[in-house]
Write a protein that holds these residues in place. Structure first.
Motif, PDB file in Angstrom:
ATOM      1  N   GLY A 180     -12.469  24.880  26.732  1.00 20.01           N
ATOM      2  CA  GLY A 180     -11.024  25.058  26.930  1.00 20.01           C
ATOM      3  C   GLY A 180     -10.138  25.860  26.070  1.00 20.01           C
ATOM      4  O   GLY A 180     -10.440  25.897  24.667  1.00 20.01           O
ATOM      5  N   LEU A 181      -9.612  26.785  26.539  1.00 20.55           N
ATOM      6  CA  LEU A 181      -9.125  27.845  25.767  1.00 20.55           C
ATOM      7  C   LEU A 181      -7.514  28.179  26.361  1.00 20.55           C
ATOM      8  O   LEU A 181      -7.655  28.882  27.529  1.00 20.55           O
ATOM      9  N   GLU A 187       2.566  29.116  22.444  1.00 15.65           N
ATOM     10  CA  GLU A 187       1.984  28.982  21.237  1.00 15.65           C
ATOM     11  C   GLU A 187       0.633  28.655  21.223  1.00 15.65           C
ATOM     12  O   GLU A 187      -0.135  29.112  20.128  1.00 15.65           O
ATOM     13  N   GLY A 188       0.104  27.770  22.175  1.00 11.41           N
ATOM     14  CA  GLY A 188      -1.321  27.503  21.859  1.00 11.41           C
ATOM     15  C   GLY A 188      -2.268  28.921  22.132  1.00 11.41           C
ATOM     16  O   GLY A 188      -3.258  28.561  21.560  1.00 11.41           O
ATOM     17  N   ALA A 189      -1.931  29.618  22.903  1.00 14.65           N
ATOM     18  CA  ALA A 189      -2.850  31.009  23.014  1.00 14.65           C
ATOM     19  C   ALA A 189      -2.529  31.530  21.645  1.00 14.65           C
ATOM     20  O   ALA A 189      -3.655  32.180  21.250  1.00 14.65           O
ATOM     21  N   SER A 190      -1.497  31.708  20.988  1.00 11.49           N
ATOM     22  CA  SER A 190      -1.460  32.256  19.751  1.00 11.49           C
ATOM     23  C   SER A 190      -2.258  31.527  18.591  1.00 11.49           C
ATOM     24  O   SER A 190      -3.120  32.248  17.961  1.00 11.49           O
ATOM     25  N   THR A 191      -2.221  30.231  18.545  1.00 15.07           N
ATOM     26  CA  THR A 191      -2.978  29.755  17.423  1.00 15.07           C
ATOM     27  C   THR A 191      -4.417  29.712  17.540  1.00 15.07           C
ATOM     28  O   THR A 191      -5.318  29.752  16.739  1.00 15.07           O
ATOM     29  N   ALA A 239      -7.877  29.600  35.526  1.00 16.87           N
ATOM     30  CA  ALA A 239      -6.336  29.050  35.639  1.00 16.87           C
ATOM     31  C   ALA A 239      -5.880  28.837  34.133  1.00 16.87           C
ATOM     32  O   ALA A 239      -4.658  28.667  33.985  1.00 16.87           O
ATOM     33  N   ALA A 240      -6.669  29.180  33.033  1.00 19.87           N
ATOM     34  CA  ALA A 240      -6.119  28.957  31.685  1.00 19.87           C
ATOM     35  C   ALA A 240      -5.103  30.012  31.385  1.00 19.87           C
ATOM     36  O   ALA A 240      -4.390  29.867  30.593  1.00 19.87           O
ATOM     37  N   VAL A 241      -4.909  31.096  32.244  1.00 20.26           N
ATOM     38  CA  VAL A 241      -3.689  32.084  32.394  1.00 20.26           C
ATOM     39  C   VAL A 241      -2.610  31.662  32.336  1.00 20.26           C
ATOM     40  O   VAL A 241      -1.426  32.038  31.972  1.00 20.26           O
ATOM     41  N   SER A 242      -2.351  30.241  32.919  1.00 19.68           N
ATOM     42  CA  SER A 242      -1.185  29.668  33.250  1.00 19.68           C
ATOM     43  C   SER A 242      -0.908  28.089  32.648  1.00 19.68           C
ATOM     44  O   SER A 242      -0.110  27.470  32.831  1.00 19.68           O
ATOM     45  N   LEU A 243      -1.954  27.981  31.609  1.00 23.41           N
ATOM     46  CA  LEU A 243      -2.205  26.436  31.175  1.00 23.41           C
ATOM     47  C   LEU A 243      -1.716  26.468  29.552  1.00 23.41           C
ATOM     48  O   LEU A 243      -2.316  27.391  29.007  1.00 23.41           O
ATOM     49  N   THR A 244      -1.014  25.348  29.329  1.00 20.69           N
ATOM     50  CA  THR A 244      -0.659  25.212  27.810  1.00 20.69           C
ATOM     51  C   THR A 244      -2.028  24.633  27.143  1.00 20.69           C
ATOM     52  O   THR A 244      -2.730  23.879  27.900  1.00 20.69           O
ATOM     53  N   ASP A 245      -1.889  24.427  25.761  1.00 21.46           N
ATOM     54  CA  ASP A 245      -2.881  23.798  25.407  1.00 21.46           C
ATOM     55  C   ASP A 245      -2.773  22.217  25.674  1.00 21.46           C
ATOM     56  O   ASP A 245      -3.951  21.640  25.976  1.00 21.46           O
ATOM     57  N   SER A 385       5.498  35.381  19.741  1.00 23.47           N
ATOM     58  CA  SER A 385       5.757  35.601  21.302  1.00 23.47           C
ATOM     59  C   SER A 385       4.980  36.742  21.594  1.00 23.47           C
ATOM     60  O   SER A 385       4.452  36.995  22.722  1.00 23.47           O
ATOM     61  N   ALA A 386       4.967  37.822  20.641  1.00 22.16           N
ATOM     62  CA  ALA A 386       4.271  39.122  21.111  1.00 22.16           C
ATOM     63  C   ALA A 386       2.733  38.839  21.089  1.00 22.16           C
ATOM     64  O   ALA A 386       2.126  39.459  22.186  1.00 22.16           O
ATOM     65  N   VAL A 387       2.156  37.938  20.403  1.00 25.23           N
ATOM     66  CA  VAL A 387       0.841  37.601  20.419  1.00 25.23           C
ATOM     67  C   VAL A 387       0.486  36.887  21.866  1.00 25.23           C
ATOM     68  O   VAL A 387      -0.467  37.335  22.502  1.00 25.23           O
ATOM     69  N   ASN A 388       1.100  35.771  22.118  1.00 27.42           N
ATOM     70  CA  ASN A 388       0.997  35.297  23.280  1.00 27.42           C
ATOM     71  C   ASN A 388       1.054  35.855  24.544  1.00 27.42           C
ATOM     72  O   ASN A 388       0.337  35.642  25.422  1.00 27.42           O
ATOM     73  N   THR A 389       2.116  36.691  24.640  1.00 28.00           N
ATOM     74  CA  THR A 389       2.268  37.533  25.671  1.00 28.00           C
ATOM     75  C   THR A 389       1.206  38.784  25.914  1.00 28.00           C
ATOM     76  O   THR A 389       1.006  38.994  27.213  1.00 28.00           O
ATOM     77  N   SER A 390       0.886  39.183  24.944  1.00 24.78           N
ATOM     78  CA  SER A 390       0.007  40.290  24.970  1.00 24.78           C
ATOM     79  C   SER A 390      -1.341  39.579  25.608  1.00 24.78           C
ATOM     80  O   SER A 390      -2.194  40.201  26.148  1.00 24.78           O
ATOM     81  N   ILE A 391      -1.613  38.598  24.762  1.00 25.43           N
ATOM     82  CA  ILE A 391      -3.078  38.031  25.248  1.00 25.43           C
ATOM     83  C   ILE A 391      -3.014  37.588  26.713  1.00 25.43           C
ATOM     84  O   ILE A 391      -3.927  37.648  27.272  1.00 25.43           O
ATOM     85  N   ASN A 392      -1.918  36.852  27.073  1.00 21.52           N
ATOM     86  CA  ASN A 392      -1.654  36.490  28.734  1.00 21.52           C
ATOM     87  C   ASN A 392      -2.032  37.837  29.537  1.00 21.52           C
ATOM     88  O   ASN A 392      -2.656  37.757  30.505  1.00 21.52           O
ATOM     89  N   SER A 393      -1.308  38.725  29.301  1.00 23.09           N
ATOM     90  CA  SER A 393      -1.463  40.298  29.890  1.00 23.09           C
ATOM     91  C   SER A 393      -2.877  40.810  29.809  1.00 23.09           C
ATOM     92  O   SER A 393      -3.431  41.259  30.826  1.00 23.09           O
ATOM     93  N   ALA A 394      -3.639  40.598  28.705  1.00 24.84           N
ATOM     94  CA  ALA A 394      -4.803  41.116  28.774  1.00 24.84           C
ATOM     95  C   ALA A 394      -5.693  40.074  29.670  1.00 24.84           C
ATOM     96  O   ALA A 394      -6.908  40.717  30.062  1.00 24.84           O
ATOM     97  N   ALA A 395      -5.600  38.775  29.429  1.00 18.87           N
ATOM     98  CA  ALA A 395      -6.542  37.866  30.124  1.00 18.87           C
ATOM     99  C   ALA A 395      -6.254  38.133  31.583  1.00 18.87           C
ATOM    100  O   ALA A 395      -7.172  38.011  32.359  1.00 18.87           O
ATOM    101  N   LYS A 396      -5.074  38.385  31.931  1.00 19.71           N
ATOM    102  CA  LYS A 396      -4.725  38.923  33.589  1.00 19.71           C
ATOM    103  C   LYS A 396      -5.323  40.249  33.746  1.00 19.71           C
ATOM    104  O   LYS A 396      -5.281  40.651  35.222  1.00 19.71           O
TER     105      LYS A 396
END
Length: 418
Positions: A180-181, A187-191, A239-245, A385-396
Motif C-alpha cells: 500500500g503506497l 500529503e500521504g504521498a509526500s510523507t 489505482a494508487a495514483v488517485s488514492l489517499t493514504d 505540495s510540489a512533492v506530491n504533485t510531482s510524485i503523482n505526475s511521475a507515477a502517471k
C-alpha cells in the motif's frame, strides 16, 4: 498533521489519578485561561485541571484545519486565539519566523525536555516553542498472517527483503497488490517519499536548505525510483495514483487487500485490530522501518502545546502545559487514544501489555528524527505540495524521475525566495 489515535477495546472515560494539590499549593487559583485544541479531547480535562490547580479552563476544540485558520487569523492581527494552543510540527518554521510564540526554555525543566525527545522538532535557534503532547511517527504496518501464509517468518529489515517478501506474497496469490503506497497529489504521498528518503540513508536538505535529492545517486532520487519500481512490478495497485493514504488504509489494508503499508501510522493499530472496523483484526502488527542498510530510521510528526506571545495569562498557561504533558496525565490520556510523547511513559504503558506492537513502537520511537534538522521551514506547505504533485505526475508517466526531482527543487527554491 494527523492526530495519532490508538483505539483500545478497554477504553473508558478518563479518570485522572493525578492527586489534587492542597489549597495553599495552588498559587494561581482563581485565574482563568482559554485552551484551543483539536477535537475530540477527554471530557474531564478542564474540571480535572481546575481541581488540581484552581485555575479555570475554557477548553475550546475545533477541527485541525479550522484551528490553523483561527490561529493564523488571530496571530496576524496581534491577538491571542487562546492562552494555550495546538502547535503542529509543520507550523514550526512559519510560527518561529513570525515570532508569534513564547520560548519555553526557562519554564519547562530540562528533565521533561530530555524525556520528550521530539521536543527538538519544535526548537528553532535554541528556542523551544512547543512541548509535544501527542506522538506520531512512522513505522511500517504488515499483515502478519499473509506473510506467514507466504512462508515468511521474519519481518524484512532491508528494502530488498521487503520487495522479495512482497513478490512472494503476490506469487502465492494471496493478494494481487501487496504494498500500500499512496501516489496521489496528497500529503500521504509526500510523507511516504520522506520516509523512503530516510530509508535510503539521506536527508531532504543540507544545513543551508539546499536540496539534496536531485542527483541520481541521492537518497530522494532513489526513493522515487523505488516507488515507481514497485508500481511497475505490480506490487502497488495502479489505482494508487488517485488514492489517499486513508483510503488505502481503510479500503484496502483493513480489508485484507494489501499486506504492507509503507508509511504506517501507529495510531492505526487499534483500528486495524478492531473486528468492528477491520477484516484483518488480530493479524496487523508494526515492524521497524526497513532501510537500504538494515538500520532502521523514522521521522516524527507530533503535536505540541504553545503559548502565544500575545497571551495575557502566560503563568497560568505554563501550568497547563506542565500538567497536560506530565507523566501522570500522559498515562491517563493514553486511554483516550493519545500516544505518549514521553519515552518513560511510552515504556510504562507498554509494560502493561495493552499497547499493540508495543515493543516495536518503543524501539522505533528512539530512532525518530526531525524531518528538517533546522526546524520545519515556513515554506513547508509549498514544498509538500510540489512533492506530491510531482510524485503523482511521475507515477502517471507524465514526467521522469529527474524532472520530478528538479520540479520539487525549483518549487522549494522559489518558496524560500518569497
Amino acid at each position: 498533521m494527523n492526530r495519532l489515535l490508538l483505539s483500545l477495546a478497554t477504553s473508558t472515560a478518563m479518570l485522572l489519578a493525578i492527586p489534587a494539590l492542597a489549597d495553599d499549593a495552588k498559587p494561581l487559583a482563581g485565574e482563568s485561561i482559554t485552551v484551543l485544541l483539536p477535537s475530540p479531547q477527554g471530557a474531564n480535562i478542564a474540571a480535572d485541571f481546575e481541581e488540581d490547580t484552581g485555575i479555570h479552563v475554557d477548553l475550546q476544540t475545533l477541527s485541525w484545519d479550522d484551528i490553523r485558520l483561527k490561529l493564523v487569523t488571530g496571530l496576524v492581527a496581534g491577538t491571542a486565539p487562546a492562552d494555550v494552543t495546538e502547535f503542529d510540527w509543520s507550523w514550526t518554521g512559519q510560527f518561529a519566523a513570525a515570532g508569534w510564540y513564547m520560548p519555553l526554555n526557562d519554564v519547562i525543566d530540562p528533565a521533561t525536555v530530555e524525556d520528550i525527545g521530539v521536543t527538538k522538532i519544535f526548537t528553532v535557534d535554541g528556542d523551544i516553542l512547543g512541548i509535544p503532547y501527542t506522538n506520531d511517527f512512522r513505522v511500517m504496518l504488515i499483515n502478519k498472517a499473509q506473510f506467514e501464509e507466504a512462508g515468511i517468518t521474519e519481518p524484512p529489515k532491508t528494502l530488498d527483503e521487503l520487495v522479495a517478501d512482497a513478490k512472494k506474497i503476490k506469487e502465492a496469490g494471496i493478494v494481487e497488490y501487496p504494498i500500500g503506497l499512496p501516489l496521489s497529489a496528497t500529503e500521504g504521498a509526500s510523507t511516504s517519499w520522506y520516509l523512503l528518503t530516510k530509508a535510503f540513508g539521506g536527508e531532504l536538505f543540507d544545513a543551508d536548505f539546499k536540496p539534496l535529492f536531485t542527483s541520481p545517486d541521492s537518497a530522494g532520487y532513489k526513493a522515487l525510483e523505488f516507488e515507481l519500481m514497485l508500481l511497475d512490478e505490480g506490487l502497488v495497485d495502479p489505482a494508487a495514483v488517485s488514492l489517499t493514504d486513508s483510503q488505502i488504509n481503510d479500503s484496502m489494508f483493513s480489508q485484507g487487500q494489501t499486506s504492507v503499508m509503507i508509511s504506517g501510522e501507529p495510531g492505526r493499530l487499534g483500528q486495524m485490530n478492531d473486528p468492528d472496523q477491520s477484516k484483518v483484526a488480530g493479524d496487523v502488527e508494526a515492524i521497524l522501518v526497513p532501510t537500504a542498510s538494515g538500520e532502521t530510521r523514522s521521522f516524527g510528526l507530533p503535536e505540541a502545546l504553545g503559548i502565544p506571545n500575545s497571551s495575557q495569562n502566560k503563568e497560568a498557561a505554563v501550568e497547563f502545559i506542565k500538567w497536560f504533558t506530565s507523566k501522570d496525565f500522559q498515562e491517563e490520556n493514553y486511554k483516550n487514544g493519545f500516544l505518549p510523547t514521553r519515552t518513560s511513559v511510552l515504556s510504562a504503558v507498554n509494560e502493561t501489555g495493552v499497547m499493540h506492537s508495543g515493543d516495536v513502537l518503543v524501539e522505533q520511537s528512539t530512532t525518530v528524527e526531525p524531518l528538517f534538522q533546522q526546524g520545519t521551514p515556513q515554506w513547508y506547505p509549498e514544498f509538500s505540495s510540489a512533492v506530491n504533485t510531482s510524485i503523482n505526475s511521475a507515477a502517471k508517466g507524465q514526467i521522469t524521475v529527474e524532472q520530478a526531482m528538479q520540479n520539487i527543487a525549483d518549487a522549494a527554491e522559489q518558496a524560500m525566495a518569497q
